[in-house]
Design an enzyme around this catalytic site. Sequence first.
Site, PDB file in Angstrom:
ATOM      1  N   ASP A  74       0.835  -1.192   0.000  1.00  0.00           N
ATOM      2  CA  ASP A  74       0.000   0.000   0.000  1.00  0.00           C
ATOM      3  C   ASP A  74       0.875   1.249   0.000  1.00  0.00           C
ATOM      4  O   ASP A  74       2.009   1.220  -0.494  1.00  0.00           O
ATOM      5  CB  ASP A  74      -0.940  -0.033   1.217  1.00  0.00           C
ATOM      6  CG  ASP A  74      -2.282   0.610   0.918  1.00  0.00           C
ATOM      7  OD1 ASP A  74      -2.333   1.836   0.751  1.00  0.00           O
ATOM      8  OD2 ASP A  74      -3.287  -0.114   0.856  1.00  0.00           O
ATOM      9  N   ASP A 103      -1.750   2.147  17.791  1.00  0.00           N
ATOM     10  CA  ASP A 103      -2.471   0.899  17.551  1.00  0.00           C
ATOM     11  C   ASP A 103      -1.746  -0.011  16.566  1.00  0.00           C
ATOM     12  O   ASP A 103      -2.137  -1.168  16.402  1.00  0.00           O
ATOM     13  CB  ASP A 103      -3.877   1.197  17.022  1.00  0.00           C
ATOM     14  CG  ASP A 103      -4.959   0.771  18.009  1.00  0.00           C
ATOM     15  OD1 ASP A 103      -4.632   0.090  18.985  1.00  0.00           O
ATOM     16  OD2 ASP A 103      -6.134   1.125  17.793  1.00  0.00           O
ATOM     17  N   HIS A 144      -3.807   5.968   3.365  1.00  0.00           N
ATOM     18  CA  HIS A 144      -4.544   4.779   2.954  1.00  0.00           C
ATOM     19  C   HIS A 144      -3.977   3.500   3.551  1.00  0.00           C
ATOM     20  O   HIS A 144      -4.696   2.673   4.098  1.00  0.00           O
ATOM     21  CB  HIS A 144      -4.530   4.715   1.434  1.00  0.00           C
ATOM     22  CG  HIS A 144      -5.423   3.678   0.840  1.00  0.00           C
ATOM     23  ND1 HIS A 144      -5.032   2.384   0.596  1.00  0.00           N
ATOM     24  CD2 HIS A 144      -6.689   3.760   0.409  1.00  0.00           C
ATOM     25  CE1 HIS A 144      -6.023   1.711   0.048  1.00  0.00           C
ATOM     26  NE2 HIS A 144      -7.044   2.518  -0.085  1.00  0.00           N
ATOM     27  N   ASN A 201      -4.705  -3.255  22.779  1.00  0.00           N
ATOM     28  CA  ASN A 201      -3.768  -2.637  23.722  1.00  0.00           C
ATOM     29  C   ASN A 201      -4.397  -1.547  24.583  1.00  0.00           C
ATOM     30  O   ASN A 201      -3.703  -0.727  25.176  1.00  0.00           O
ATOM     31  CB  ASN A 201      -2.572  -2.052  22.958  1.00  0.00           C
ATOM     32  CG  ASN A 201      -3.000  -1.037  21.909  1.00  0.00           C
ATOM     33  OD1 ASN A 201      -4.192  -0.801  21.702  1.00  0.00           O
ATOM     34  ND2 ASN A 201      -2.035  -0.438  21.246  1.00  0.00           N
ATOM     35  N   ASN A 205     -13.871  -0.065  -7.345  1.00  0.00           N
ATOM     36  CA  ASN A 205     -14.931   0.858  -6.935  1.00  0.00           C
ATOM     37  C   ASN A 205     -15.707   1.483  -8.089  1.00  0.00           C
ATOM     38  O   ASN A 205     -16.165   2.615  -7.980  1.00  0.00           O
ATOM     39  CB  ASN A 205     -14.329   2.007  -6.112  1.00  0.00           C
ATOM     40  CG  ASN A 205     -13.699   1.532  -4.839  1.00  0.00           C
ATOM     41  OD1 ASN A 205     -14.071   0.496  -4.304  1.00  0.00           O
ATOM     42  ND2 ASN A 205     -12.735   2.279  -4.345  1.00  0.00           N
ATOM     43  N   VAL A 244      -5.643 -15.175  -6.694  1.00  0.00           N
ATOM     44  CA  VAL A 244      -5.880 -14.002  -5.852  1.00  0.00           C
ATOM     45  C   VAL A 244      -7.330 -13.997  -5.377  1.00  0.00           C
ATOM     46  O   VAL A 244      -8.255 -14.239  -6.154  1.00  0.00           O
ATOM     47  CB  VAL A 244      -5.566 -12.703  -6.616  1.00  0.00           C
ATOM     48  CG1 VAL A 244      -5.901 -11.476  -5.771  1.00  0.00           C
ATOM     49  CG2 VAL A 244      -4.098 -12.675  -7.042  1.00  0.00           C
ATOM     50  N   SER A 303     -11.274  -1.091  -0.998  1.00  0.00           N
ATOM     51  CA  SER A 303      -9.989  -1.063  -0.291  1.00  0.00           C
ATOM     52  C   SER A 303     -10.157  -1.347   1.188  1.00  0.00           C
ATOM     53  O   SER A 303      -9.242  -1.850   1.838  1.00  0.00           O
ATOM     54  CB  SER A 303      -9.328   0.313  -0.443  1.00  0.00           C
ATOM     55  OG  SER A 303      -8.649   0.431  -1.653  1.00  0.00           O
TER      56      SER A 303
END
Length: 505
Positions: A203, A212, A245, A258, A349, A388, A436
Amino acid sequence: MSHRSAHRRLGALGAAATCLLTASFFAGPAAAAPLDEPASTPVPVATPDGVLMSYVVNAKAATPGQTRLVEAAVRDAEGVVVQSWPQIGVVVAHSTNGSFGSDVVAAGGNAVHSVGTTRTAPVSEGTPEIGDAPPAPGSRGAAEYKKAQGQPQLGGFSPGEVFDVAPAADPREAEQWNMAQINADDAHAITDGARSVLVGVLDSGVESTHPDLAPNLDLDTSVSCVDGGRPDTTPGASEPTTSAHGTHVAGTIAAARNGVGIVGVAPNVEIASVKVVNDDGYIYPEYAICGFVWAAEHGMDVTNNSYYVDPFEFWCDDQPEQAPAKEAVRRAVAYSEKKGVVSVAAAGNSAYDLANKTTNASSPNDSTAVDRVINSGCHDLPTELPGVVTVSSTTQTEQLSSFSNRGLGVIDVAAPGSSILSTYTGGAYARMSGTSMASPHVAGVAALLKSAHPEATPAQIVTMLREQADDHECTTTTRGAACVGTTDDNSYYGEGIVDALDAVG
């Protein structure tokens, strides 16, 4: 994955907008158009003398010897070997020689399978050389060109409206309706995943300091591939620069349990940032090739791919200008699968039926788009490559998201992708929409499956993902496009909505 405009297929979406000369010689056989279908429209690529262009040269055999012959041919044709991948018989080259394609074939003879450009625009990052530092961003390139043309300035993704950016504070797990939809909340009562499982986030980079993400981010296996397709492991290379992204995608997969922020689908597995998006927002073939081979060579179990490979939304077998790069990416994905990597990808999309291709008006997106005819030999990369996992997007009410691509026999599974809360750059959190956002849910479930079945092959993981998905009836209509198929397998949901509880139970 981060940024497609209204005509881009993958990436994040805003609330109201959809998020995503003379031709030179190209060697290699171009497949004929499928029977009873028209040939796709050619998109010639100009390669004038003196203009730096990027190429892939595919060897006939993926062996070190054949690859060395191709490298020699590149140099004889006045090219520079930027990166060589003998594992798959692919060489990435730059050249200002306008006849590079024909010259490299003449020089390489029987060693060359095919050669073609990877872009329709000149190289903007310069030609890296071994030992050089990565080029500094800021040179005139695709972003400025697009701005001058009035085109969206991010390719491969979509901008994505940020609804709810806020600093990390109190836990926000109760806001994650998406986790309940795939039964991840129930799965977490059994396991958060195995620490031995590594997920590559191909990405725009993952913020390593996000509270996080920092506990689960493996910097030793992180890399940037946007230096001409050459791996760059210098400190900070895999960090996000112009896009949040990848950070958002990473949080959905493995935000840590956490006591702050949110929780990912597999909050105990490790993630690696594999940066394949340049500062102009493009994911060129050489970047994706680098990412897949890197994942294969560095022990990754799963990769998430929330993007399509630029500059073509659909790469066509019957176009000699497009087939070589498509073949190189295919080889990279196949090699990663052979090495044990499960690849998960966003369906796109464009509210497009991937099983019935007819036309496309958004490609190439790094120069002047052509309103072109396409056929079933034209594919969105990497999501339509063999092996995939192709993921469509659902809403909170389990409808197909209005932007999501679909396709009977193309979509494998569905997952939440509308208004998903996840991590964001600056230590923040935000809601974003797009296929995504759906794909990383499935990558997270694949990581849970690998945790529960460490000896499973990629093909076995994919089979489990499909078989364990919750069937969804094919009765709804989105944007005037009827669902096709049965409850067991249809054009909207594939085999159904992915199920994390079944993966661990």
